[in-house]
Scaffold this motif. Structure first.
Motif, short mmCIF file in Angstrom:
data_model
loop_
_atom_site.label_atom_id
_atom_site.label_comp_id
_atom_site.label_asym_id
_atom_site.label_seq_id
_atom_site.Cartn_x
_atom_site.Cartn_y
_atom_site.Cartn_z
N ALA A 116 0.82 -1.35 -0.05
CA ALA A 116 0.02 -0.09 0.12
C ALA A 116 0.81 1.21 0.03
O ALA A 116 0.58 2.08 -0.67
CB ALA A 116 -0.92 -0.01 1.20
N GLN A 117 1.90 1.24 0.80
CA GLN A 117 2.72 2.33 0.93
C GLN A 117 3.54 2.62 -0.50
O GLN A 117 3.70 3.59 -0.97
CB GLN A 117 4.08 2.19 2.00
CG GLN A 117 5.00 3.31 2.23
CD GLN A 117 6.12 3.25 1.26
OE1 GLN A 117 6.44 2.26 1.19
NE2 GLN A 117 6.55 4.21 0.51
N LYS A 118 4.04 1.54 -0.97
CA LYS A 118 4.65 1.63 -2.33
C LYS A 118 3.96 2.11 -3.45
O LYS A 118 4.32 2.87 -4.42
CB LYS A 118 5.26 0.11 -2.49
CG LYS A 118 6.78 -0.12 -1.89
CD LYS A 118 7.25 -1.38 -2.05
CE LYS A 118 8.70 -1.52 -1.29
NZ LYS A 118 9.26 -2.71 -1.34
N SER A 119 2.82 1.66 -3.40
CA SER A 119 1.52 2.33 -4.32
C SER A 119 1.03 3.62 -4.23
O SER A 119 0.32 4.07 -5.04
CB SER A 119 0.35 1.13 -4.44
OG SER A 119 -0.44 1.40 -3.30
N GLY A 120 1.45 4.18 -3.03
CA GLY A 120 1.06 5.45 -2.69
C GLY A 120 -0.38 5.72 -2.41
O GLY A 120 -0.96 6.69 -2.09
N ASN A 121 -0.94 4.47 -1.91
CA ASN A 121 -2.31 4.69 -1.45
C ASN A 121 -2.61 4.77 -0.05
O ASN A 121 -2.28 4.20 0.72
CB ASN A 121 -2.82 3.22 -1.68
CG ASN A 121 -4.52 3.14 -1.42
OD1 ASN A 121 -5.10 3.95 -0.76
ND2 ASN A 121 -5.30 2.23 -2.20
N LEU A 122 -2.46 6.09 0.39
CA LEU A 122 -2.46 6.48 1.79
C LEU A 122 -3.74 6.19 2.64
O LEU A 122 -3.70 5.57 3.69
CB LEU A 122 -2.45 8.03 1.87
CG LEU A 122 -0.93 8.86 1.19
CD1 LEU A 122 -1.06 10.13 1.70
CD2 LEU A 122 0.00 8.20 1.80
N LEU A 123 -5.01 5.87 1.78
CA LEU A 123 -6.08 5.34 2.56
C LEU A 123 -5.82 3.99 3.04
O LEU A 123 -6.15 3.61 4.19
CB LEU A 123 -7.22 5.55 1.58
CG LEU A 123 -8.52 4.98 2.36
CD1 LEU A 123 -9.00 5.83 3.54
CD2 LEU A 123 -9.64 5.22 1.20
N GLU A 124 -5.13 3.19 2.04
CA GLU A 124 -4.72 1.86 2.52
C GLU A 124 -4.00 1.64 3.48
O GLU A 124 -3.91 0.58 4.26
CB GLU A 124 -4.56 0.99 1.25
CG GLU A 124 -4.48 -0.47 1.52
CD GLU A 124 -5.83 -1.24 1.60
OE1 GLU A 124 -5.71 -2.55 1.97
OE2 GLU A 124 -6.84 -0.51 1.75
N VAL A 125 -2.74 2.48 3.41
CA VAL A 125 -1.67 2.62 4.34
C VAL A 125 -2.32 2.84 5.67
O VAL A 125 -2.06 1.95 6.54
CB VAL A 125 -0.63 3.57 4.06
CG1 VAL A 125 0.34 3.64 5.19
CG2 VAL A 125 0.42 3.15 2.83
N ARG A 126 -2.99 3.76 5.90
CA ARG A 126 -4.03 4.23 7.01
C ARG A 126 -4.68 2.84 7.56
O ARG A 126 -4.66 2.68 8.73
CB ARG A 126 -4.73 5.55 6.86
CG ARG A 126 -5.27 5.94 8.29
CD ARG A 126 -6.19 7.25 8.18
NE ARG A 126 -6.54 7.59 9.24
CZ ARG A 126 -7.99 7.50 9.55
NH1 ARG A 126 -8.82 7.40 8.58
NH2 ARG A 126 -8.39 7.98 10.47
N ARG A 127 -5.58 2.33 6.64
CA ARG A 127 -6.19 1.12 7.17
C ARG A 127 -5.55 -0.02 7.57
O ARG A 127 -5.99 -0.65 8.45
CB ARG A 127 -7.27 0.74 5.62
CG ARG A 127 -8.31 -0.28 6.23
CD ARG A 127 -9.16 -0.45 5.01
NE ARG A 127 -8.71 -1.37 4.00
CZ ARG A 127 -8.42 -2.76 4.36
NH1 ARG A 127 -8.82 -3.32 5.49
NH2 ARG A 127 -7.82 -3.62 3.53
N LYS A 128 -4.53 -0.13 6.81
CA LYS A 128 -3.57 -1.42 7.13
C LYS A 128 -3.11 -1.10 8.58
O LYS A 128 -3.07 -2.13 9.60
CB LYS A 128 -2.44 -1.80 6.09
CG LYS A 128 -3.27 -2.32 4.81
CD LYS A 128 -3.87 -3.69 5.28
CE LYS A 128 -4.45 -4.29 3.89
NZ LYS A 128 -5.18 -5.42 3.83
#
Length: 127
Positions: free
Chosen positions: A55-67
């Motif tokens: 998620a971090q590598k894809s730049g998906n901050l919403l998913e980083v936060r969720r995980k």
């Protein structure tokens, strides 16, 4: 086997993360339950960390936060103060859209979870 005190579980440059005494208090010193908690946490850790990293590598901050948030409750159960603090910073940065420190903080978080994993495995195998 007994779960022994986490102090000096193995040499490292920073303090031991696992507070086994707090965990024993939380569980009523039920070693079977503690082992079950550790085992359940460890069985999902690699997949959780891989998903967080992706998620971090894809730049998906919403998913980083969720995980990161999904893993927070385990960190709280195990009294992993450094992980809790860093996770809360990552969540706040993601929520505010501040991406500049997230990659380094996620890398650090993954490393801290690796240390916690090693400590849990050592505690489970002592005795």
């Amino acid at each position: 086997r007994n779960l022994s005190s986490g102090t000096n579980a193995h040499p490292r440059t920073h303090s031991v993360m696992i507070n086994i005494e707090a965990i024993k208090e939380y569980t009523g010193a039920d070693e079977g339950f503690i082992r079950s908690l550790f085992g359940q946490f460890l069985s999902h850790l690699d997949a959780d960390l891989e998903a967080l990293d992706a998620a971090q590598k894809s730049g998906n901050l919403l998913e980083v936060r969720r995980k990161a948030h999904a893993m927070l409750s385990s960190a709280q159960i195990f009294h992993l103060a450094e992980i809790i603090s860093l996770t809360q910073r990552i969540e706040a940065d993601c929520e505010a859209g501040r991406s500049e420190h997230i990659a380094q903080n996620v890398t650090t978080l993954i490393s801290l979870y690796g240390t916690a994993e090693s400590e849990m495995e050592l505690l489970m195998n002592k005795g």
